[in-house]
Enzyme design. Structure first.
Site, short mmCIF file in Angstrom:
data_model
loop_
_atom_site.label_atom_id
_atom_site.label_comp_id
_atom_site.label_asym_id
_atom_site.label_seq_id
_atom_site.Cartn_x
_atom_site.Cartn_y
_atom_site.Cartn_z
CG ASP A 144 -28.08 25.47 59.62
OD1 ASP A 144 -27.15 25.17 58.84
OD2 ASP A 144 -27.86 25.97 60.75
C1 BGC Z 1 -24.34 26.04 60.31
C2 BGC Z 1 -24.62 27.15 59.32
C3 BGC Z 1 -23.72 26.99 58.12
C4 BGC Z 1 -23.95 25.60 57.53
C5 BGC Z 1 -23.10 25.31 56.31
C6 BGC Z 1 -24.40 24.68 59.67
O1 BGC Z 1 -23.96 23.70 60.55
O2 BGC Z 1 -25.27 26.12 61.37
O3 BGC Z 1 -24.42 28.40 59.92
O4 BGC Z 1 -23.96 27.99 57.20
O5 BGC Z 1 -23.65 24.62 58.51
O6 BGC Z 1 -21.78 25.11 56.68
#
Ligand code: BGC
Length: 757
Positions: free
Chosen positions: A229
């Site tokens: 993530d």
């Molecule tokens: C989120 C993810 C997301 C990623 C990219 C993160 O903060 O938890 O679900 O895909 O950001 O935006």
């Protein structure tokens, strides 16, 4: 592309560099070798593609796209085929926009109504979440672009999401928090998986070798790459060893250097680095070799599809005196700002820059319906003025039916923080009460991503749960309200009467270190059912404008082994006068077990369209997993031999059909006995009993135990029941302490040797 040959030409620095993003949304290119960069983009219910200049700061700074219903809604459709279609559309858009991977589906379990991201998660039930996610993935990937199933794992709250440890026992992970991921991997082989921010029992998911390698790859057979993530990496070399292939976003080269350093220092095996490269490159080339940027992206057609999907997701929660559907020629008041500006998606990384939206008000006008509008409250100010309420009441009085559009404003549920309670805005509750007092024919349409409290439920005639239905939600709402579409959504989560009833209530959020999953496997209906608690609306529940009858439950066998399949057939009939869709649900319960288990668990569902009077047979296939629970002794799924109930019906609390099947286990859980083992357990284990019973008889004979008449006084002091219980709970060592005799000690030793041989 010969990936191995490519890797063999790469320097250690080049390989390490490949293991983090080139920028916020791209994998790295290695120009010297012609390795291209590929782009990923948030989703999952549409594209949030940010152009090259945009960064993560501007949530809306992305291209115009189509916002489909969020997972809270699509899961309620109980219709994998529908979600597959949505996936195909999103896959086409990815091809058009040159995106290799869409970041989703997000399939964490809805452990508490409070999780800020519940709106993008599927369900409190892992089987349902797994089936729906699988269909979505198959849809997207049929277009030769990938998904990233997220957030693996145990990311069930937003509070302290980047540091907190989700402390959970093995069985609960396996039965509740893992199966949706497991099913997605085994049945749809996602191109990528995104590991979560949080720790799991103390170890960051991004460094968790057990999670990312032992379970995900070795057990489930995952073939793609794992990405972090965004910003989830703490110790990069540890992550490489754990099986975290790609760090996202870019680390400015800092972590790449650490990888090189670790390899040079001998603390990280270069083979681990090679393996990460291989897995990333496999996907990079799977995409580039199949890229089809000429794929058309017809946004208007997708808008129409979004409307069709949204209508299939809506859950009719209440419909007194069949107030709905509305007649097209009657006077109706639409009340509440959401009628004009619907809340159709959640905030954060899944937020889509919709190319257009259709409100219910617009849709009603377009359809030539007689609708007057009163704003009722202001979302921005989160308030209703006296004048707004008075206007709403007047509109309600003048109309035959008043439809209040209500729910949660953006600020109430969003990525990044959790909800504080289950309440809707006070101004909206107040508005609903005022309107309901003015007009008994009051309907409430809800826009929210997770359960809300409904203090006014007894005073309104109908409630339609529209969830966050995407940019065409207004069209879908009008179709359902006026009966062009017969509602067929069912709740993918329980609505408790109050937050305090939720099983995670005492522990959710946790402390500075961790959140403990102390309610264990008893999540959602597994808890409410076992405790026989009243809920506002149960899991699986949903009304229709027609009625259905379930009958004729048939099993393919009365008795099976746990390696066999069981086929269950029921007949579903539309007994009303409108065409409609039933959601037949099958639940399995273990009648008697050593393991503490829920009363029933969803193990099958089918949505079936029926014309008035039509009936159809629906068939479910059950296998070992339908009956098994996770056994921590053998670290595997296990079925305890015995009877299981098979219940079928329209919701977890409406199961008119029930049958019983006997399942015989083919696996012997190895038991080790000691002087502390108790008689009851020895007698319950068939193998042990054959050894223990003759031993015990011999012992009784040898020491004159048992058969003589008891005096009345002795009978009073120790009743037969009590005597039996005391014997049941007696450990083997009791024999030795109550018969301090070298012969007994020798016999017990012999017995144990035999039992454990
Ligand atoms: C989120 C993810 C997301 C990623 C990219 C993160 O903060 O938890 O679900 O895909 O950001 O935006």
């Amino acid at each position: 592309m010969d990936i191995q040959a490519l890797i063999s030409q790469m320097t250690l620095e080049e390989k390490a560099s490949l293991l983090s993003g080139g920028d916020f949304w791209h994998t790295k290119a290695v120009e010297r070798l012609g390795i291209p960069a590929t782009m990923v983009s948030d989703g999952p219910h549409g594209l949030r593609k940010q152009d090259d200049k945009a960064d993560h700061l501007g949530v809306n700074d992305s291209i115009k796209a189509v916002c489909f219903p969020a997972a809270c809604a699509t899961t309620a459709s109980f219709d994998p085929e529908l979600v597959r279609k949505m996936g195909e559309a999103i896959g086409d858009s990815c091809q058009h926009e040159r995106l290799s991977v869409v970041l989703g589906p997000a399939i964490n379990i809805k452990r508490s109504p409070l999780c800020g991201r519940n709106f993008e998660y599927c369900s409190e039930d892992p089987y349902l979440a797994g089936k729906m996610a699988t269909a979505y993935i198959q849809g997207v990937q049929s277009r030769n672009v990938g998904v990233s199933v997220k957030h693996f794992a145990l990311n069930n709250q937003e509070h302290r999401r980047m540091s907190s440890s989700s402390d959970c026992d093995e069985r609960t992970m396996r039965e509740i928090y893992f199966p949706a991921f497991e099913m997605a991997v085994k049945e749809a082989q996602p191109w990528t998986v995104m590991c979560s921010y949080n720790r799991i029992n103390g170890t960051f998911a991004s460094e968790n070798r057990w999670l990312l390698t032992d379970v995900l790859r070795k057990e489930w057979g995952f073939q793609g790459y794992v990405m972090s993530d965004w910003g989830a990496v703490s110790n990069r070399p540890a992550g490489v060893h754990a099986g975290l292939d790609l760090e996202m976003p870019a680390s400015g080269g800092i972590n790449d250097a650490k990888i090189v350093e670790a390899v040079r220092a001998g603390t990280l095996d270069e083979k681990d680095v090679d393996l990460c490269c291989e897995r990333i490159l496999n996907i990079v080339y799977r995409y580039t070799e199949n890229a089809k940027p000429e794929t058309p992206w017809d946004q208007e057609a997708q808008h129409a599809l979004a409307a069709d999907i949204a209508a299939e997701c809506m859950v009719l929660l209440k419909n007194e005196k069949n107030l709905l559907p509305l007649a097209k020629d009657e006077q109706v008041a639409f009340i509440g700002e959401f009628a004009e500006k619907p809340r159709f998606q959640g905030g954060g990384s899944s937020h889509i820059n919709s190319f257009k939206t259709t409100s219910a008000l617009e849709a009603a006008k377009e359809a030539g319906l007689q609708v007057v509008y009163a704003r009722g409250y202001s979302v921005k100010e989160d308030a209703a003025t006296e004048a707004q309420i008075a206007e709403a009441v007047a509109a309600a009085k003048a109309a035959r039916v008043a439809v209040v559009f209500a729910g949660l404003p953006d600020a109430y549920e969003s990525e990044g923080y959790d909800r504080k309670n289950m309440d809707m805005p006070a101004c909206q509750n107040q508005l609903i009460e005022a309107v309901a007092a003015a007009n008994p024919n009051t309907v409430v349409v809800l826009h929210n991503g997770a359960p809300v409290a409904m203090p006014w439920i007894d005073r309104v005639a109908a409630v339609l749960e529209a969830y966050l239905g995407g940019q065409a939600v207004g069209t879908a709402t009008v179709r359902v309200l006026y009966g062009d579409v017969n509602p067929s959504g069912h709740l993918a989560e329980s609505f408790p009467l109050k937050l305090q009833d939720n099983p995670s209530y005492l522990y959710f959020g946790g402390d500075a270190r961790a959140t403990e999953y102390r309610e264990g496997i008893f999540v959602g209906y597994r808890y409410y059912d076992k405790k026989d608690m009243e809920v506002l609306f149960p899991f699986g529940y949903g009304l229709s404008y027609t009625t259905f009858e379930y009958s004729n439950l048939r099993l393919s066998a009365q008795e099976i082994r746990d390696t066999d399949e069981l086929t269950v057939t029921v007949t579903v009939k539309n007994t009303g006068s409108r065409a409609g869709k039933a959601v037949a649900q099958l639940y399995v319960g273990d009648v008697e077990s050593d393991a503490i288990r829920p009363l029933r668990e969803l193990k099958g569902f089918t949505k079936v369209a029926l014309e008035p009077g039509e009936s159809r047979d629906v068939t479910f296939t059950l296998n070992k997993r339908s009956f098994a629970s996770w056994n921590e002794k053998i670290h595997d799924w296990h079925v305890e031999s015995g009877d299981f109930t098979i219940q079928v019906g329209a919701s977890s609390r409406e199961l008119p059909l029930c049958a019983c099947v006997r399942v015989q286990s083919t696996v012997q859980v190895p038991m080790t006995y000691s002087v502390d083992s108790i008689f009851m357990d020895l007698m319950a284990d068939e193998k042990a009993r054959t050894v223990f019973e003759p031993f015990f008889r011999k012992l009784q004979e040898g020491f004159g135990g048992g058969e003589e008449e008891k005096s009345e006084a002795a009978q009073e002091a120790v009743s037969d029941d009590m005597g039996a219980a005391m014997m049941n709970y007696m450990p083997l060592r009791g024999l030795m302490s109550f018969n301090a005799n070298p012969e007994v000690i020798r016999m017990v030793e012999q017995l144990l040797a035999q039992l454990n041989s």
